[in-house]
Scaffold this motif. Structure first.
Motif, short mmCIF file in Angstrom:
data_model
loop_
_atom_site.label_atom_id
_atom_site.label_comp_id
_atom_site.label_asym_id
_atom_site.label_seq_id
_atom_site.Cartn_x
_atom_site.Cartn_y
_atom_site.Cartn_z
N LYS A 22 0.82 -1.22 0.00
CA LYS A 22 0.00 0.00 0.00
C LYS A 22 0.85 1.27 0.00
N THR A 23 2.13 1.14 -0.36
CA THR A 23 3.04 2.28 -0.47
C THR A 23 3.50 2.37 -1.92
N PRO A 24 4.14 3.47 -2.29
CA PRO A 24 4.66 3.57 -3.66
C PRO A 24 5.67 2.46 -4.02
N GLY A 25 6.35 1.92 -3.02
CA GLY A 25 7.32 0.85 -3.28
C GLY A 25 6.66 -0.46 -3.66
N GLN A 26 5.39 -0.62 -3.28
CA GLN A 26 4.59 -1.81 -3.57
C GLN A 26 5.37 -3.10 -3.32
N GLY A 27 6.01 -3.18 -2.15
CA GLY A 27 6.89 -4.30 -1.87
C GLY A 27 6.23 -5.47 -1.16
N ILE A 28 6.85 -6.61 -1.35
CA ILE A 28 6.53 -7.79 -0.56
C ILE A 28 7.84 -8.26 0.07
N ALA A 29 7.74 -8.87 1.23
CA ALA A 29 8.93 -9.37 1.91
C ALA A 29 8.62 -10.71 2.54
N PHE A 30 9.63 -11.57 2.57
CA PHE A 30 9.51 -12.86 3.22
C PHE A 30 10.89 -13.27 3.69
N SER A 31 10.94 -14.29 4.53
CA SER A 31 12.24 -14.75 5.02
C SER A 31 12.40 -16.24 4.78
N LEU A 32 13.64 -16.64 4.68
CA LEU A 32 14.01 -18.03 4.50
C LEU A 32 15.05 -18.39 5.56
N PRO A 33 14.91 -19.56 6.21
CA PRO A 33 15.92 -19.95 7.19
C PRO A 33 17.24 -20.25 6.51
N VAL A 34 18.31 -19.90 7.18
CA VAL A 34 19.66 -20.14 6.66
C VAL A 34 20.35 -21.13 7.60
N ASP A 35 20.78 -22.26 7.05
CA ASP A 35 21.37 -23.28 7.93
C ASP A 35 22.89 -23.26 7.95
N GLY A 36 23.50 -22.39 7.21
CA GLY A 36 24.95 -22.27 7.26
C GLY A 36 25.38 -20.88 6.84
N VAL A 37 26.34 -20.32 7.58
CA VAL A 37 26.82 -18.97 7.31
C VAL A 37 28.33 -18.94 7.48
N VAL A 38 29.02 -18.33 6.55
CA VAL A 38 30.46 -18.09 6.69
C VAL A 38 30.73 -16.63 6.42
N GLY A 39 31.84 -16.13 6.93
CA GLY A 39 32.23 -14.76 6.66
C GLY A 39 31.66 -13.73 7.60
N LEU A 40 31.04 -14.16 8.68
CA LEU A 40 30.49 -13.22 9.66
C LEU A 40 31.41 -13.13 10.86
N THR A 41 31.35 -12.02 11.56
CA THR A 41 32.17 -11.84 12.75
C THR A 41 31.76 -12.81 13.84
N GLU A 42 32.72 -13.26 14.63
CA GLU A 42 32.42 -14.20 15.72
C GLU A 42 32.10 -13.50 17.02
#
Length: 118
Positions: A83-103
């Motif tokens: 209902k905004t000019p961006g007319q966006g949709i958003a959803f999420s997906l689970p991520v079961d593995g991540v590399v390259g992030l700070t510990e």
């Protein structure tokens, strides 16, 4: 299996990716990736949602800790939803593995932990 991260996908009209990132950063996202895309919705979809579909789209991919996913999704709905000019949709997906992030997580201004180095 418990997922520690989620990939939020937000698809908006061209030109609104900055608004997506502004809304997401307010709740702890550190960055995202913008992919230029083309929408393929037909006239029936336009009538169903009561919108005019602009074919040029931007798809924003944002990797976030699971605990801030809901806040970001709600912020995206308010900032760039259908209902905004961006007319966006958003959803999420689970991520079961991540590399390259700070510990070592750091605290963000809103009190959440930042476990990513995007």
């Amino acid at each position: 299996m418990e997922f520690t991260h989620e990939c939020i996908v937000c698809i908006v009209n061209a030109g609104f990716s900055e608004a997506v990132m502004d809304a997401a950063k307010e709740f702890g996202a550190c960055g995202g990736t913008v992919v230029h895309a083309r929408g393929t919705a037909n006239q029936e979809a336009e009538k169903f949602f009561g919108i005019t579909v602009q074919p040029e789209k931007e798809m924003v991919l944002i990797l976030v800790p699971s605990e801030i996913k809901e806040d970001i999704l709600h912020a995206l709905y308010r900032a760039v939803g259908l209902k905004t000019p961006g007319q966006g949709i958003a959803f999420s997906l689970p991520v079961d593995g991540v590399v390259g992030l700070t510990e070592n997580p750091t605290k963000l201004p809103n009190g959440t932990k930042n476990t990513s180095d995007q």
